[in-house]
Design an enzyme around this catalytic site. Structure first.
Site, PDB file in Angstrom:
ATOM      1  N   LYS A 118      19.737  16.537  -5.221  1.00 22.47           N
ATOM      2  CA  LYS A 118      19.992  17.929  -5.618  1.00 22.47           C
ATOM      3  C   LYS A 118      19.175  18.303  -6.846  1.00 22.47           C
ATOM      4  O   LYS A 118      18.781  19.447  -6.998  1.00 22.47           O
ATOM      5  CB  LYS A 118      21.484  18.172  -5.857  1.00 22.47           C
ATOM      6  CG  LYS A 118      22.256  18.313  -4.564  1.00 22.47           C
ATOM      7  CD  LYS A 118      23.530  19.112  -4.755  1.00 22.47           C
ATOM      8  CE  LYS A 118      24.274  19.281  -3.436  1.00 22.47           C
ATOM      9  NZ  LYS A 118      25.615  19.826  -3.598  1.00 22.47           N
ATOM     10  N   LYS A 200      19.660  14.071   7.184  1.00 23.90           N
ATOM     11  CA  LYS A 200      21.015  14.554   7.502  1.00 23.90           C
ATOM     12  C   LYS A 200      21.003  16.047   7.854  1.00 23.90           C
ATOM     13  O   LYS A 200      20.254  16.807   7.235  1.00 23.90           O
ATOM     14  CB  LYS A 200      21.884  14.326   6.255  1.00 23.90           C
ATOM     15  CG  LYS A 200      23.341  14.664   6.421  1.00 23.90           C
ATOM     16  CD  LYS A 200      24.084  14.615   5.095  1.00 23.90           C
ATOM     17  CE  LYS A 200      23.850  15.867   4.264  1.00 23.90           C
ATOM     18  NZ  LYS A 200      24.804  16.084   3.179  1.00 23.90           N
ATOM     19  N   LYS A 203      23.838  22.143   5.627  1.00 24.55           N
ATOM     20  CA  LYS A 203      23.979  23.598   5.635  1.00 24.55           C
ATOM     21  C   LYS A 203      23.035  24.268   4.656  1.00 24.55           C
ATOM     22  O   LYS A 203      22.843  25.475   4.711  1.00 24.55           O
ATOM     23  CB  LYS A 203      25.431  24.023   5.406  1.00 24.55           C
ATOM     24  CG  LYS A 203      26.180  23.356   4.244  1.00 24.55           C
ATOM     25  CD  LYS A 203      27.591  23.918   4.154  1.00 24.55           C
ATOM     26  CE  LYS A 203      28.731  23.005   3.811  1.00 24.55           C
ATOM     27  NZ  LYS A 203      28.767  22.202   2.647  1.00 24.55           N
TER      28      LYS A 203
HETATM   29  P1  TYM Z   1      30.191  18.896   2.001  1.00 22.91           P
HETATM   30  O1  TYM Z   1      30.773  20.245   1.785  1.00 22.91           O
HETATM   31  O2  TYM Z   1      28.743  18.698   1.823  1.00 22.91           O
HETATM   32  O3  TYM Z   1      30.565  18.386   3.443  1.00 22.91           O
HETATM   33  C1  TYM Z   1      31.900  18.410   3.906  1.00 22.91           C
HETATM   34  C2  TYM Z   1      32.194  17.183   4.769  1.00 22.91           C
HETATM   35  O4  TYM Z   1      31.286  17.145   5.865  1.00 22.91           O
HETATM   36  C3  TYM Z   1      30.638  15.876   5.910  1.00 22.91           C
HETATM   37  N1  TYM Z   1      29.259  16.078   6.389  1.00 22.91           N
HETATM   38  C4  TYM Z   1      28.741  15.448   7.448  1.00 22.91           C
HETATM   39  N2  TYM Z   1      29.248  14.538   8.294  1.00 22.91           N
HETATM   40  C5  TYM Z   1      28.436  14.095   9.281  1.00 22.91           C
HETATM   41  N3  TYM Z   1      27.151  14.530   9.449  1.00 22.91           N
HETATM   42  C6  TYM Z   1      26.612  15.439   8.611  1.00 22.91           C
HETATM   43  N4  TYM Z   1      25.376  15.869   8.795  1.00 22.91           N
HETATM   44  C7  TYM Z   1      27.419  15.939   7.562  1.00 22.91           C
HETATM   45  N5  TYM Z   1      27.196  16.851   6.575  1.00 22.91           N
HETATM   46  C8  TYM Z   1      28.342  16.905   5.870  1.00 22.91           C
HETATM   47  C9  TYM Z   1      30.646  15.382   4.476  1.00 22.91           C
HETATM   48  O5  TYM Z   1      30.515  13.980   4.397  1.00 22.91           O
HETATM   49  C10 TYM Z   1      31.989  15.863   3.997  1.00 22.91           C
HETATM   50  O6  TYM Z   1      33.000  14.952   4.372  1.00 22.91           O
HETATM   51  N6  TYM Z   1      31.502  16.514  -2.185  1.00 22.91           N
HETATM   52  C11 TYM Z   1      31.956  16.933  -0.873  1.00 22.91           C
HETATM   53  C12 TYM Z   1      33.153  17.843  -0.930  1.00 22.91           C
HETATM   54  C13 TYM Z   1      34.297  17.278  -1.682  1.00 22.91           C
HETATM   55  C14 TYM Z   1      35.197  16.279  -1.226  1.00 22.91           C
HETATM   56  C15 TYM Z   1      36.123  16.099  -2.286  1.00 22.91           C
HETATM   57  C16 TYM Z   1      35.277  15.537  -0.045  1.00 22.91           C
HETATM   58  C17 TYM Z   1      34.691  17.655  -2.926  1.00 22.91           C
HETATM   59  N7  TYM Z   1      35.794  16.955  -3.293  1.00 22.91           N
HETATM   60  C18 TYM Z   1      37.150  15.141  -2.181  1.00 22.91           C
HETATM   61  C19 TYM Z   1      36.321  14.599   0.043  1.00 22.91           C
HETATM   62  C20 TYM Z   1      37.222  14.419  -1.003  1.00 22.91           C
HETATM   63  C21 TYM Z   1      30.831  17.690  -0.192  1.00 22.91           C
HETATM   64  O7  TYM Z   1      29.938  18.222  -0.816  1.00 22.91           O
HETATM   65  O8  TYM Z   1      30.986  17.812   1.130  1.00 22.91           O
END
Ligand code: TYM
Length: 337
Positions: A118, A200, A203
């Site tokens: 990032k 990966k 979004k």
């Molecule tokens: P975020 O918003 O990027 O993504 C949300 C969830 O989706 C999963 N994910 C994927 N899984 C499979 N293939 C992909 N291409 C893919 N892209 C995203 C992510 O692994 C995630 O589970 N930091 C986290 C949000 C967060 C969080 C937390 C998660 C904040 N606090 C506490 C769990 C527990 C994030 O940016 O996810």
């Protein structure tokens, strides 16, 4: 009955309300939220505080929060069984994050691959929030004494940091936090970009690289037909040498439950056109009903307001208990809570 409910283990997970939620978010995380809702006490948060670590348009962020909550609900999550809420509406997240900042080392945070990625992407805005992002995530999880955290594989390193910080705190002050385990799906933990299948699906990347949960069926079919594969025309699972086709196989397998062998037996030798259409059919079959529900829910502002308020209230009750404990342990005034 009451007794049985309180003995359930607890789940916490969050999704950032940025951009369009993708098929990766759905397969890696959201789908499992629903699968786990009966067995666990679950909190699912729209993590808006995390979102502002990169610049957001305020009006757009507010709408994106509601869209994300509507997608949670449209995917079938029951707002009575689960606590669904906006992270920023429970102040304890920010407070615990600050306290945990004081128990996390710069060296640990510098090693986080997401921070490195990032800060390259947002080189003009490498702010302290971006650096301390994983500590806020640790606070999210530890605040609720969570046992299990459903995530995709990209969040594994952050979860490990959360465990380390929680264990460090427990070692210093005695048992305070439950140390959580990850729940990472066997298939689909890392759905790859449709255009660069070594990366990966994200979004924050260009539109054509992902399927959005809200993409209409014709758009989904077009994007999958255009997905990068290779010129060998074989449907065989080999992520190393055939990342594109293997990614599509993972999507199909995750959504239909078919094994890689069964998919290969059915589609190998029939050409990529037939295979890609089967993948598109499976994706549309799963996403179209969610989209129909979404249209109904996003229009019902009173319902969203009620879910948001009751979610924040129920989450706060649990969070306050942990904060009282934490404040006492570290020597902060605790009598006001
Ligand atoms: P975020 O918003 O990027 O993504 C949300 C969830 O989706 C999963 N994910 C994927 N899984 C499979 N293939 C992909 N291409 C893919 N892209 C995203 C992510 O692994 C995630 O589970 N930091 C986290 C949000 C967060 C969080 C937390 C998660 C904040 N606090 C506490 C769990 C527990 C994030 O940016 O996810």
């Amino acid at each position: 009955m009451e007794q049985a409910q309180t003995q359930k283990k607890r789940i916490f997970s969050g999704i950032q309300p940025t951009g369009n939620l993708t098929l990766g978010n759905y397969i890696g995380a959201l789908r499992n939220f629903k699968l786990l809702e009966d067995e666990y006490d679950c909190l699912y948060s729209i993590v808006d505080l995390h979102a502002i670590t990169v610049r957001q348009n305020p009006a757009e962020l507010r709408k994106a929060c509601l869209r994300t909550m509507s997608i949670f609900l449209a995917s079938g999550l029951d707002p009575v069984k689960n606590i669904i809420y906006f992270q920023s509406q429970v102040h304890d997240h920010a407070e615990l994050a600050w306290i945990l900042d004081c128990y996390t080392y710069m060296g640990e945070l510098s090693r986080m691959t997401q921070f490195k990625d990032k800060s390259q992407k947002h080189a003009d805005n490498i702010n302290c929030g971006l650096f301390a992002y994983p500590v806020l995530m640790a606070a999210d999880i530890l605040l609720y004494q969570s046992d299990l955290v459903p995530i995709g594989v990209d969040q594994k390193q952050h979860l490990e940091l959360c465990r380390d910080v929680g264990q460090r705190f427990n070692a210093l002050y005695g048992d305070t936090f439950v140390i959580p385990e990850g729940y990472i799906p066997k298939v689909g933990a890392k759905i790859m970009s449709l255009q660069e299948p070594e990366k990966k699906m994200s979004k924050s990347d260009p539109e054509e690289t992902y399927v959005a949960i809200l993409d209409k069926p014709d758009v989904i079919r077009k994007k999958i037909r255009r997905a990068v594969t290779d010129c060998e025309n074989r449907v065989l699972f080999d992520p190393e040498n055939r990342p594109g086709v293997s990614n599509l196989m993972s999507i199909l397998s995750a959504l239909t439950g078919s094994s890689m062998d069964a998919i290969a037996a059915e589609y190998d030798g029939r050409g990529y056109g037939v295979f890609k259409d089967a993948v598109a059919d499976a994706v549309i079959a799963v996403l179209e009903p969610i989209q129909n529900e979404y249209d109904r829910i996003i229009a019902d502002k009173a319902f969203l307001q009620q879910v948001m308020e009751s979610g924040a209230e129920r989450a706060s009750q649990i969070a306050h208990k942990t904060m009282l404990k934490v404040r006492k342990k570290v020597g902060l005034a605790a009598w006001k809570l």
